[in-house]
Design a protein around this motif. Structure first.
Motif, PDB file in Angstrom:
ATOM      1  N   ALA A  88     -10.143 -21.773  -1.733  1.00  0.00           N
ATOM      2  CA  ALA A  88     -10.384 -22.689  -2.846  1.00  0.00           C
ATOM      3  C   ALA A  88     -11.691 -22.302  -3.521  1.00  0.00           C
ATOM      4  CB  ALA A  88     -10.462 -24.127  -2.345  1.00  0.00           C
ATOM      5  N   GLN A  89     -11.671 -22.251  -4.852  1.00  0.00           N
ATOM      6  CA  GLN A  89     -12.887 -21.956  -5.625  1.00  0.00           C
ATOM      7  C   GLN A  89     -13.254 -23.148  -6.486  1.00  0.00           C
ATOM      8  OE1 GLN A  89     -12.640 -18.655  -8.350  1.00  0.00           O
ATOM      9  NE2 GLN A  89     -14.749 -18.906  -9.068  1.00  0.00           N
ATOM     10  N   LEU A  90     -14.429 -23.703  -6.216  1.00  0.00           N
ATOM     11  CA  LEU A  90     -15.008 -24.780  -7.013  1.00  0.00           C
ATOM     12  C   LEU A  90     -16.219 -24.227  -7.756  1.00  0.00           C
ATOM     13  CD1 LEU A  90     -15.029 -27.633  -4.331  1.00  0.00           C
ATOM     14  CD2 LEU A  90     -13.252 -27.122  -5.984  1.00  0.00           C
ATOM     15  N   SER A  91     -16.464 -24.756  -8.950  1.00  0.00           N
ATOM     16  CA  SER A  91     -17.565 -24.197  -9.726  1.00  0.00           C
ATOM     17  C   SER A  91     -18.247 -25.246 -10.584  1.00  0.00           C
ATOM     18  CB  SER A  91     -17.040 -23.067 -10.627  1.00  0.00           C
ATOM     19  OG  SER A  91     -18.091 -22.217 -11.052  1.00  0.00           O
ATOM     20  N   ASP A  92     -19.523 -25.016 -10.826  1.00  0.00           N
ATOM     21  CA  ASP A  92     -20.317 -25.752 -11.814  1.00  0.00           C
ATOM     22  C   ASP A  92     -20.230 -27.271 -11.675  1.00  0.00           C
ATOM     23  OD1 ASP A  92     -21.255 -23.584 -14.083  1.00  0.00           O
ATOM     24  OD2 ASP A  92     -19.380 -23.004 -13.124  1.00  0.00           O
ATOM     25  N   PRO A  93     -20.498 -27.805 -10.477  1.00  0.00           N
ATOM     26  CA  PRO A  93     -20.492 -29.268 -10.362  1.00  0.00           C
ATOM     27  C   PRO A  93     -21.719 -29.939 -10.979  1.00  0.00           C
ATOM     28  CG  PRO A  93     -20.963 -28.262  -8.248  1.00  0.00           C
ATOM     29  CD  PRO A  93     -20.608 -27.141  -9.173  1.00  0.00           C
ATOM     30  N   HIS A  94     -22.833 -29.218 -11.102  1.00  0.00           N
ATOM     31  CA  HIS A  94     -24.054 -29.763 -11.724  1.00  0.00           C
ATOM     32  C   HIS A  94     -24.417 -31.117 -11.096  1.00  0.00           C
ATOM     33  CE1 HIS A  94     -24.565 -26.811 -15.026  1.00  0.00           C
ATOM     34  NE2 HIS A  94     -23.250 -26.683 -14.904  1.00  0.00           N
ATOM     35  N   LEU A  95     -24.560 -31.122  -9.779  1.00  0.00           N
ATOM     36  CA  LEU A  95     -24.850 -32.357  -9.058  1.00  0.00           C
ATOM     37  C   LEU A  95     -26.247 -32.875  -9.397  1.00  0.00           C
ATOM     38  CD1 LEU A  95     -23.324 -31.370  -5.609  1.00  0.00           C
ATOM     39  CD2 LEU A  95     -22.273 -32.757  -7.422  1.00  0.00           C
ATOM     40  N   ARG A  96     -26.382 -34.199  -9.310  1.00  0.00           N
ATOM     41  CA  ARG A  96     -27.618 -34.897  -9.627  1.00  0.00           C
ATOM     42  C   ARG A  96     -28.082 -35.691  -8.405  1.00  0.00           C
ATOM     43  NH1 ARG A  96     -30.811 -34.140 -12.244  1.00  0.00           N
ATOM     44  NH2 ARG A  96     -31.197 -35.898 -13.618  1.00  0.00           N
ATOM     45  N   PRO A  97     -29.325 -36.167  -8.398  1.00  0.00           N
ATOM     46  CA  PRO A  97     -29.725 -37.057  -7.307  1.00  0.00           C
ATOM     47  C   PRO A  97     -28.797 -38.262  -7.240  1.00  0.00           C
ATOM     48  CG  PRO A  97     -31.631 -36.375  -8.606  1.00  0.00           C
ATOM     49  CD  PRO A  97     -30.416 -35.922  -9.356  1.00  0.00           C
ATOM     50  N   ALA A  98     -28.668 -38.822  -6.069  1.00  0.00           N
ATOM     51  CA  ALA A  98     -27.780 -39.975  -5.877  1.00  0.00           C
ATOM     52  C   ALA A  98     -28.081 -41.055  -6.908  1.00  0.00           C
ATOM     53  CB  ALA A  98     -27.945 -40.531  -4.468  1.00  0.00           C
ATOM     54  N   GLY A  99     -27.046 -41.532  -7.596  1.00  0.00           N
ATOM     55  CA  GLY A  99     -27.189 -42.602  -8.567  1.00  0.00           C
ATOM     56  C   GLY A  99     -27.514 -42.156  -9.977  1.00  0.00           C
ATOM     57  N   GLU A 100     -27.712 -40.852 -10.197  1.00  0.00           N
ATOM     58  CA  GLU A 100     -28.038 -40.360 -11.541  1.00  0.00           C
ATOM     59  C   GLU A 100     -26.847 -39.634 -12.151  1.00  0.00           C
ATOM     60  OE1 GLU A 100     -31.723 -38.317 -12.048  1.00  0.00           O
ATOM     61  OE2 GLU A 100     -32.759 -39.565 -10.562  1.00  0.00           O
ATOM     62  N   LEU A 101     -26.754 -39.657 -13.480  1.00  0.00           N
ATOM     63  CA  LEU A 101     -25.653 -39.050 -14.208  1.00  0.00           C
ATOM     64  C   LEU A 101     -26.039 -37.680 -14.750  1.00  0.00           C
ATOM     65  CD1 LEU A 101     -24.354 -42.094 -16.315  1.00  0.00           C
ATOM     66  CD2 LEU A 101     -23.522 -41.297 -14.082  1.00  0.00           C
ATOM     67  N   TYR A 102     -25.086 -36.793 -14.847  1.00  0.00           N
ATOM     68  CA  TYR A 102     -25.250 -35.494 -15.474  1.00  0.00           C
ATOM     69  C   TYR A 102     -25.441 -35.682 -16.975  1.00  0.00           C
ATOM     70  CZ  TYR A 102     -23.643 -30.865 -17.181  1.00  0.00           C
ATOM     71  OH  TYR A 102     -23.513 -29.653 -17.819  1.00  0.00           O
ATOM     72  N   ARG A 103     -26.565 -35.190 -17.479  1.00  0.00           N
ATOM     73  CA  ARG A 103     -26.963 -35.357 -18.882  1.00  0.00           C
ATOM     74  C   ARG A 103     -27.007 -36.830 -19.302  1.00  0.00           C
ATOM     75  NH1 ARG A 103     -26.708 -30.167 -21.349  1.00  0.00           N
ATOM     76  NH2 ARG A 103     -27.032 -28.721 -19.619  1.00  0.00           N
ATOM     77  N   GLY A 104     -27.131 -37.715 -18.314  1.00  0.00           N
ATOM     78  CA  GLY A 104     -27.169 -39.138 -18.602  1.00  0.00           C
ATOM     79  C   GLY A 104     -25.847 -39.720 -19.047  1.00  0.00           C
ATOM     80  N   LEU A 105     -24.738 -38.947 -18.903  1.00  0.00           N
ATOM     81  CA  LEU A 105     -23.463 -39.359 -19.471  1.00  0.00           C
ATOM     82  C   LEU A 105     -22.294 -39.329 -18.492  1.00  0.00           C
ATOM     83  CD1 LEU A 105     -23.703 -37.320 -22.820  1.00  0.00           C
ATOM     84  CD2 LEU A 105     -23.929 -39.812 -22.585  1.00  0.00           C
TER      85      LEU A 105
END
Length: 265
Positions: free
Chosen positions: A4-21
């Motif tokens: 399985a290949q997963l890519s570019d999840p761009h994880l954030r600290p717990a409770g925060e949104l990616y790009r605020g969105l």
């Protein structure tokens, strides 16, 4: 062998949104749920870069917490949003990663396919670079087992996709990679991330694929003056299935819960 290949999840600290969105953490957790439901289970999970968004310790702590649930072994390379040092600490228990410098690796013990991780990231920049050192490392590794089916995993793809606002961030000097791969027909696939879309093309006599993001999709805008944009399209992963009688078959697998199973027709 199922990979399985997963890519570019761009994880954030717990409770925060990616790009605020966008809740990239929840979307990655949904991808892991999907993996957990697979039968048979993957023999190996590949992470092709941009594990986190800003390279912070809090983000890598979130990544480690989410990845701890995976049953299959993981092979990972950093992307342009990762920090090499933070990434190295996150995967400190992975003996195949080097202790310093680029995070190239050669993984031999997971099945019939060999996996070479090629770290083409440039610290502080978004593009990748196939420099002389990466060229020499890859040439040497491919020469070690010239007859063994091999996957090369890298983050930035070495081609221009036609999407004008992402192409400056490709891997520069892709012709150097092409020269090596053309000499080694054992390379079954080159697997990339970065583009947040599935793409496929012939490259130096093999197939090159980019995996979609588990989070957002880059807008498919091919006009030379296209404005940069992303969409929350259905996320997906790639499943690479190796069988001796057929070789490597790659599936694009949407992530989510869908109606079915329905009667076969």
């Amino acid at each position: 062998m199922l990979i399985a290949q997963l890519s570019d999840p761009h994880l954030r600290p717990a409770g925060e949104l990616y790009r605020g969105l966008v809740d990239s953490n929840a979307m990655f957790a949904a991808a892991l749920d999907q993996l957990d439901r697979l039968d048979p289970q993957p023999d190996l999970v590949l992470l092709s870069g941009d594990l986190v968004e800003e390279g912070t310790e809090a983000e890598y702590a979130q990544a480690a917490s989410l990845l701890a649930r995976l049953r299959a072994p993981i092979l990972a390379i950093p992307g342009n949003h990762d920090s090499r040092d933070g990434f190295r600490r996150c995967f400190a228990h992975h003996p195949h990663l080097p202790a310093s410098g680029p995070l190239h690796f050669a993984a031999d013990g997971f099945g019939p396919l060999r996996v070479l991780g090629l770290d083409v990231t440039v610290p502080g920049a978004h593009h990748g670079e196939m420099d002389a050192a990466a060229y020499a490392w890859l040439e040497a590794r491919l020469a070690e087992q010239p007859g063994r089916p091999t996957l090369i995993m890298m983050h930035q793809p070495p081609f221009a996709s036609g999407i004008p606002f992402i192409d400056p961030y490709r891997c520069h000097h892709g012709e150097r990679l092409a020269a090596i791969v053309a000499r080694h027909p054992s390379v079954e696939r080159i697997l990339c991330g970065n583009l947040h879309r599935f793409m496929q093309l012939r490259f130096a006599g093999t197939l090159l694929m980019t995996a979609p993001s588990t989070t957002t999709a880059l807008a498919l805008r091919l006009s030379p003056d296209a404005e940069p944009a992303s969409y929350v399209e259905p996320p997906a992963m790639l499943l690479h299935h190796w069988r001796k009688e057929t070789g490597l078959v790659t599936h694009l697998m949407p992530i989510g819960t869908f109606r079915g199973p329905l009667p076969f027709f």
